[in-house]
Structures are given as structure tokens and as C-alpha cells.
Write a protein that holds these residues in place. Structure first.
Motif, short mmCIF file in Angstrom:
data_model
loop_
_atom_site.label_atom_id
_atom_site.label_comp_id
_atom_site.label_asym_id
_atom_site.label_seq_id
_atom_site.Cartn_x
_atom_site.Cartn_y
_atom_site.Cartn_z
N GLN A 1 0.83 -1.19 0.00
CA GLN A 1 0.00 0.00 0.00
C GLN A 1 0.87 1.25 0.00
O GLN A 1 0.47 2.26 -0.55
CB GLN A 1 -0.96 -0.01 1.19
CG GLN A 1 -1.93 1.16 1.12
CD GLN A 1 -3.06 1.01 2.13
OE1 GLN A 1 -3.22 0.00 2.76
NE2 GLN A 1 -3.84 2.04 2.25
N GLU A 2 2.06 1.17 0.57
CA GLU A 2 2.94 2.34 0.60
C GLU A 2 3.29 2.79 -0.81
O GLU A 2 3.29 3.98 -1.10
CB GLU A 2 4.21 2.01 1.38
CG GLU A 2 5.12 3.20 1.59
CD GLU A 2 6.29 2.86 2.48
OE1 GLU A 2 7.40 3.26 2.13
OE2 GLU A 2 6.08 2.20 3.51
N ASN A 3 3.59 1.84 -1.72
CA ASN A 3 3.88 2.20 -3.11
C ASN A 3 2.69 2.86 -3.76
O ASN A 3 2.85 3.77 -4.57
CB ASN A 3 4.31 0.97 -3.90
CG ASN A 3 5.68 0.48 -3.52
OD1 ASN A 3 6.48 1.21 -2.94
ND2 ASN A 3 5.96 -0.77 -3.83
N GLU A 6 2.54 6.47 -2.59
CA GLU A 6 3.59 7.25 -3.25
C GLU A 6 3.22 7.53 -4.70
O GLU A 6 3.39 8.65 -5.19
CB GLU A 6 4.92 6.51 -3.18
CG GLU A 6 5.51 6.46 -1.79
CD GLU A 6 6.74 5.58 -1.70
OE1 GLU A 6 7.23 5.09 -2.74
OE2 GLU A 6 7.22 5.37 -0.57
N TYR A 7 2.72 6.54 -5.41
CA TYR A 7 2.31 6.71 -6.80
C TYR A 7 1.19 7.75 -6.89
O TYR A 7 1.25 8.67 -7.71
CB TYR A 7 1.85 5.38 -7.39
CG TYR A 7 1.24 5.52 -8.76
CD1 TYR A 7 2.05 5.72 -9.87
CD2 TYR A 7 -0.14 5.46 -8.93
CE1 TYR A 7 1.48 5.87 -11.14
CE2 TYR A 7 -0.70 5.60 -10.19
CZ TYR A 7 0.11 5.80 -11.29
OH TYR A 7 -0.44 5.96 -12.53
N SER A 10 2.47 11.24 -6.32
CA SER A 10 3.27 11.75 -7.44
C SER A 10 2.37 12.22 -8.58
O SER A 10 2.66 13.23 -9.23
CB SER A 10 4.27 10.70 -7.94
OG SER A 10 3.63 9.66 -8.66
N HIS A 52 -3.98 -3.00 -9.95
CA HIS A 52 -2.72 -3.44 -9.36
C HIS A 52 -1.76 -3.97 -10.40
O HIS A 52 -0.62 -4.26 -10.10
CB HIS A 52 -2.95 -4.48 -8.26
CG HIS A 52 -3.86 -5.59 -8.67
ND1 HIS A 52 -3.57 -6.44 -9.69
CD2 HIS A 52 -5.07 -5.96 -8.19
CE1 HIS A 52 -4.57 -7.31 -9.82
NE2 HIS A 52 -5.48 -7.03 -8.93
#
Length: 88
Positions: A1-3, A6-7, A10, A52
Motif C-alpha cells: 500500500q505504501e507504493n 507514493e504513486y 506523485s 494493481h
């Protein structure tokens, strides 16, 4: 979930740098319900969702989940593939 967070951030930063208003969130659970609750907020004019990448955006749309999401939104929905490189 962290990615995913971040995505999403951004993408929001990129949109804001181009003068657009944008916000993002990452949620897990009952996707159609969460998307509908998000879309119901008055400040929301478009719901963008990223898959995903394991089965692809086409698979999401072809599934009953994709049609269930769209039928509940009442607002435009944009499906994106986070694995596809962004074009500037």
C-alpha cells in the motif's frame, strides 16, 4: 500500500504543477462501495482508479467489479495502468 500512496501522490503533484486541482487516496476493501462513497462527495468531478497491474485494467473492466463500480458512481471514471510509463 505504501507504493500505491507514493504513486498517487506523485500523480497529484504532477497534476497540480499543471494548474489542475487534484486529490488522491488509497483504499482497500469493498471497491464499488468505497468508489461510490468517494464519488458522492460534492467536490469530486472525476474518479480515477489504478489497477494493481497483475491482471490488467481490461480485466478489471471486464469483471463484474468494473461494471458495478461504474453503475454506482454517477460521475466519470478513468481507469489507468500504473505500469504504463507516463508521457510528459
Amino acid at each position: 500500500q505504501e507504493n500505491a500512496v507514493e504513486y498517487a501522490q506523485s500523480v497529484v503533484e504532477e497534476l497540480k504543477s499543471r494548474g489542475l486541482r487534484a486529490d488522491a487516496g488509497v483504499a482497500r476493501g469493498d471497491v464499488p462501495r468505497i468508489a461510490a462513497e468517494t464519488a458522492a462527495r460534492p467536490e469530486v468531478s472525476l474518479v480515477a482508479m489504478a489497477g494493481h497491474g497483475r491482471s490488467g485494467i481490461g480485466a478489471l473492466w471486464a469483471s463484474s467489479i468494473g461494471s458495478s463500480i461504474q453503475s454506482r458512481l454517477g460521475k466519470p471514471m478513468l481507469l489507468v495502468n500504473p505500469a504504463t510509463p507516463r508521457r510528459d
